[in-house]
Structures are given as structure tokens and as C-alpha cells.
Design a protein around this motif. Structure first.
Motif, mmCIF file in Angstrom:
data_model
loop_
_atom_site.group_PDB
_atom_site.id
_atom_site.type_symbol
_atom_site.label_atom_id
_atom_site.label_comp_id
_atom_site.label_asym_id
_atom_site.label_seq_id
_atom_site.Cartn_x
_atom_site.Cartn_y
_atom_site.Cartn_z
ATOM 1 N N HIS A 252 10.307 -4.259 3.854
ATOM 2 C CA HIS A 252 9.800 -3.374 4.917
ATOM 3 C C HIS A 252 8.479 -2.718 4.543
ATOM 4 C CE1 HIS A 252 11.446 0.033 2.637
ATOM 5 N NE2 HIS A 252 12.521 -0.714 2.463
ATOM 6 N N TYR A 253 7.647 -2.527 5.548
ATOM 7 C CA TYR A 253 6.326 -1.897 5.413
ATOM 8 C C TYR A 253 5.479 -2.571 4.330
ATOM 9 C CZ TYR A 253 8.389 1.541 8.500
ATOM 10 O OH TYR A 253 9.001 2.134 9.574
ATOM 11 N N THR A 254 5.616 -3.878 4.184
ATOM 12 C CA THR A 254 4.823 -4.613 3.197
ATOM 13 C C THR A 254 4.053 -5.730 3.908
ATOM 14 O OG1 THR A 254 6.817 -5.898 2.730
ATOM 15 C CG2 THR A 254 6.294 -4.102 1.214
ATOM 16 N N MET A 255 4.776 -6.791 4.324
ATOM 17 C CA MET A 255 4.088 -7.912 5.001
ATOM 18 C C MET A 255 3.280 -7.440 6.207
ATOM 19 S SD MET A 255 7.147 -10.627 4.664
ATOM 20 C CE MET A 255 8.353 -9.397 4.255
ATOM 21 N N VAL A 256 3.766 -6.380 6.871
ATOM 22 C CA VAL A 256 3.061 -5.850 8.044
ATOM 23 C C VAL A 256 1.830 -5.028 7.656
ATOM 24 C CG1 VAL A 256 5.089 -5.752 9.571
ATOM 25 C CG2 VAL A 256 4.629 -3.850 8.036
ATOM 26 N N LYS A 257 1.646 -4.757 6.380
ATOM 27 C CA LYS A 257 0.557 -3.850 5.967
ATOM 28 C C LYS A 257 -0.433 -4.475 5.001
ATOM 29 C CE LYS A 257 1.480 0.788 5.868
ATOM 30 N NZ LYS A 257 2.019 2.059 5.357
ATOM 31 N N PRO B 176 0.796 -1.235 0.000
ATOM 32 C CA PRO B 176 0.000 0.000 0.000
ATOM 33 C C PRO B 176 0.828 1.285 0.000
ATOM 34 C CG PRO B 176 -0.232 -1.183 2.094
ATOM 35 C CD PRO B 176 0.491 -2.094 1.156
ATOM 36 N N ASP B 177 2.098 1.215 0.415
ATOM 37 C CA ASP B 177 2.922 2.437 0.384
ATOM 38 C C ASP B 177 3.094 2.961 -1.037
ATOM 39 O OD1 ASP B 177 3.157 2.320 3.070
ATOM 40 O OD2 ASP B 177 5.324 1.996 3.139
ATOM 41 N N VAL B 178 2.954 2.078 -2.030
ATOM 42 C CA VAL B 178 3.065 2.509 -3.427
ATOM 43 C C VAL B 178 2.006 3.574 -3.720
ATOM 44 C CG1 VAL B 178 2.717 1.712 -5.817
ATOM 45 C CG2 VAL B 178 4.127 0.374 -4.241
ATOM 46 N N ILE B 179 0.831 3.400 -3.121
ATOM 47 C CA ILE B 179 -0.247 4.367 -3.317
ATOM 48 C C ILE B 179 -0.187 5.464 -2.256
ATOM 49 C CG2 ILE B 179 -2.768 4.636 -3.300
ATOM 50 C CD1 ILE B 179 -2.937 1.744 -4.348
#
Ligand SMILES: Cc1ncc(COP(=O)(O)O)c(C=O)c1O
Length: 390
Positions: free
Chosen positions: A347-352, A291-294
Motif C-alpha cells: 500500500h501507498y508504494t506502487m501508486v507513489k 516515499p512514505d519512509v521519508i
């Protein structure tokens, strides 16, 4: 659109992507170990204590190797501190923008440091922390930041994170064991030094009554261009000047460039319109998996992307119009079933991740680029999706 600061492929071009299910996060244990060695050397040479920020990466299967090198975990509340205690061990430091009273006993029992976001919460709850021998910390807002993306800038005058330093000047510092600030994001050394220069004249005299100073996360220490020698000098000096134990709590730097997200092209077509690029629908969803991509937004780097080629927009399988990963160059038109890999996805992927649209979650695998050992440690099923709902 912000530029990704990661994207070093390291050894991932040696991995046969077809050995894995799709989609799948893959962590290279060797790359992680290389990052951990850099952090360990930093600890040895400066006496800084390093806590991994679990909000960035909490893949507990790798906790044994992480705990070998680091001092403990930085947690965001009850669940992360419980995970830290169960798997990571070492010191546990928990910060929350506001602790709920009914969770605080359990958090205090687990945590070595409880870091409050307001003096109101220190006044109301520090006795709970003390009952369990937890140190009491306060987060300050240094009112100085060089973070370009305002979504990640915590130091604005109206930020909800941290008190202003002037509020501490007449405060009873006996109530407080440590000061914490977190204002960096993917940054090199200079912004840290500049931040400290802004606040050191006020903080240093307060430190006579303190045990520790925590400089937060956002230090991109394991990136190739990071000025680590300057950081080492700085940490020794701050430690001397304050006579405090110095902590840092990086998340990204621990796993920078040590993970990828593998996906598969499910369909490829050219819209009937000269101006539109070719579109590949993949089983990677920006909104559900990365979701950080967006949110940032940013365009992740693609493994083996050529400088020139067919322009292809990679999109996800969800109904969200903006479920777009980015526009990429392909040497050949992508084939249906072809594997792709996005870089720096630990980072900030599997957790999100989320099950939005019932999109399948990526499996999680650990690979060792030195030995080529590969193990799938987690796969998600329809039941996992159903169990999130009722
Ligand atoms: C309080 C705090 N500490 C540490 C971190 C970890 O930051 P990073 O992963 O950028 O190193 C964050 C990230 O948001 C944070 O909010």
C-alpha cells in the motif's frame, strides 16, 4: 520516526527472492485473499458496504479477485474513477478536496457518489451530479482525531478537509444524500467509536434525510489485534440508529502485509570514521519507490531481521542525502548482490513511485504462497522514464 503497524512476514520467508528481478514489488495473492475474506465476513455480518481506496492500492491486475469480495472503489478524482470503472466495477465513490468544473461531468457519469469538500461546491455543482443520477455527499470534519502523526491528521480546527458539523444545522439537507468523514489512520476500533461518540448527537437527527454515512478509511481491520467483534457490533448499531447504509473505504487494510519490496545490495562499505555505521547502497530508493519512509517518516520492517547483529544503514541509489531506508541488524555482513526484502510494501508504494534521478522502477509480480506460482506482471524500461519527460 513512527513505528510501522505492519510487518507480519506471513509466508514471504518461503519465497526464494532470487527468483525475481530486482527491485521488485511482490504481492502474495493468497495473503490478499485472506484479508479479503475477513472484509467479506464483516460485510455479511453487518451489511456494511466496503469500497477499496484506490489511492492506497490500484494494482488492477488483482481487480478481479478484489471485486469478488468488495462492493466497489473509493476514488480521488477523474483518473482513479476511470480506472475503477475500467477494472474494478461495482460502486464508485469519488471525493476530491475541490472538483474542477471541466472534469465533473465525466466524474459524475462514472461515479455513484460524488463527495464534496465544501458547501460552496455542493451549491455550485450538485446539479451536475444529479444530471447523472449520482448521489451527493458532503465531507465533514468531526474535529476529533487520535492520529499521532499530524501530517495524517485531518480533523484539526484549521484542516482543509471537511466542513464543520454546525454548518449543516440550518442547511437544506434535501441537497445531500450522504455524509462522509475520514479521520483515522492505521487505527484499531476504539478511535472510530470515540469519533462517532463525539458527533453522533448532531449527525443522527440529520440522517433522517440521508441515504448513507461513509466512515472513511484508516481502519486496520485485517491486523491481528484489531477488535473486529466490537466493530461488527458498532456497525450494526450505527446502521440501526441512523437508518442509513453504512460504508467504509479502507485502503491499507485490504492489502496489509500482503506485499514486499525486494531489493539488492549494490555496494557495502564502512566509512572511515569509528562513529559511522556500515552502509549498504541498494537498488531500492526510499524517495523514488517508498516515499512514505521519508514522508511519515517510518522504518519499514525487514524480512528475517535478527534482534542483534551488524548494524547496517540501508540507503538508496539516488543523490538525495536523505535517501535512507533505515538502520538494520544483519547476522552476517551483507554481500554485494545479496537480496533483501522490506515487508508490508503493497500500500501507498506502487501508486507513489517516481523516476527521480532516473532510478529504475521496481517490477511488479504476483506470487501465490499456496501454489508457489509466480508471475511478473509489469516491468519498467528506459522508455517509460523518457515518456514521462519531454
Ligand atoms: C478520503 C479517504 N478515504 C479512504 C482512505 C484510505 O485510508 P487507509 O488506506 O488508511 O485505509 C484515505 C486515505 O488517505 C482517504 O483520504
Amino acid at each position: 520516526m513512527f513505528k510501522t503497524m505492519g510487518g507480519n512476514p506471513r509466508d514471504f520467508n518461503k519465497l526464494d527472492l532470487n527468483r525475481l528481478p530486482s527491485p521488485c514489488f511482490v504481492i502474495d495473492k493468497k495473503a490478499l485473499q485472506t484479508n479479503l475474506e475477513i472484509l467479506y465476513e464483516l460485510k455479511k455480518q453487518t451489511n456494511v458496504k466496503i469500497l477499496i481506496a484506490l489511492k492506497a492500492f490500484s494494482t488492477f491486475s488483482l481487480a478481479p479477485i478484489i471485486s469478488e469480495y468488495l462492493d466497489g472503489s473509493c476514488c480521488s478524482g477523474l483518473y482513479e474513477s476511470k480506472l475503477a470503472k475500467k477494472y474494478f466495477g461495482g460502486e464508485i465513490s469519488t471525493f476530491s478536496p475541490a472538483f474542477k468544473k471541466d472534469e465533473l461531468n465525466e466524474i459524475a457519469e462514472i461515479s455513484d457518489h460524488i463527495i464534496f469538500n465544501s458547501l460552496n461546491q455542493v451549491n455550485n455543482f450538485s446539479d451536475i451530479g444529479k444530471k447523472f443520477n449520482s448521489d451527493i455527499g458532503i465531507r465533514i470534519n468531526p474535529l476529533y482525531s487520535e492520529v499521532k502523526n499530524l501530517k495524517y491528521s485531518t480533523a484539526s480546527i484549521d484542516s482543509r478537509l471537511g466542513i464543520h458539523l454546525k454548518d449543516l444545522i440550518n442547511y437544506d439537507m434535501n441537497k445531500i444524500d450522504g455524509i462522509h468523514f475520514h479521520t483515522l489512520c492505521e487505527q484499531n476500533f476504539k478511535p472510530l467509536a470515540n469519533t462517532w461518540n463525539e458527533i453522533k448527537n448532531i449527525i443522527t437527527p440529520l440522517c433522517t434525510d440521508l441515504k448513507w454515512v461513509n466512515l472513511g478509511g484508516g481502519h486496520h481491520i485485517t491486523r491481528k489485534d484489531y477488535e473486529i467483534n466490537k466493530l461488527k457490533f458498532f456497525l450494526r448499531k450505527v446502521s440501526n440508529d441512523t437508518n442509513c447504509q453504512i460504508y467504509i473505504e479502507p485502503g491499507e487494510a485490504v492489502v496489509l502485509d500482503s506485499g514486499i519490496l525486494i531489493g539488492e545490495v549494490i555496494d557495502y562499505f564502512k566509512p572511515n570514521n569509528e562513529l559511522s555505521p556500515n552502509i549498504a547502497i541498494t537498488d531500492i530508493s526510499a524517495t523514488s519507490h517508498i516515499p512514505d519512509v521519508i514522508e511519515a517518516p517510518y522504518r519499514p520492517a525487514l524480512l528475517n531481521e535478527p534482534n542483534e547483529g551488524h548494524k547496517v544503514v540501508l540507503g538508496g541509489p539516488s543523490c538525495l542525502a536523505g535517501d535512507v531506508i533505515g538502520k538494520y541488524n544483519f547476522s552476517n555482513h551483507p554481500k554485494i548482490g545479496e537480496r533483501i526484502a522490506l515487508l508490508d510494501q503493497a500500500h501507498y508504494t506502487m501508486v507513489k513511485t517516481s523516476f527521480f534521478n532516473g532510478v529504475k522502477l521496481p517490477s511488479i509480480a504476483i506470487w501465490n504462497s499456496e501454489t508457489d506460482d509466480l508471475e511478473i506482471i509489469k516491468s519498467f524500461s528506459y522508455e517509460d522514464y523518457e515518456n514521462r519527460l519531454s
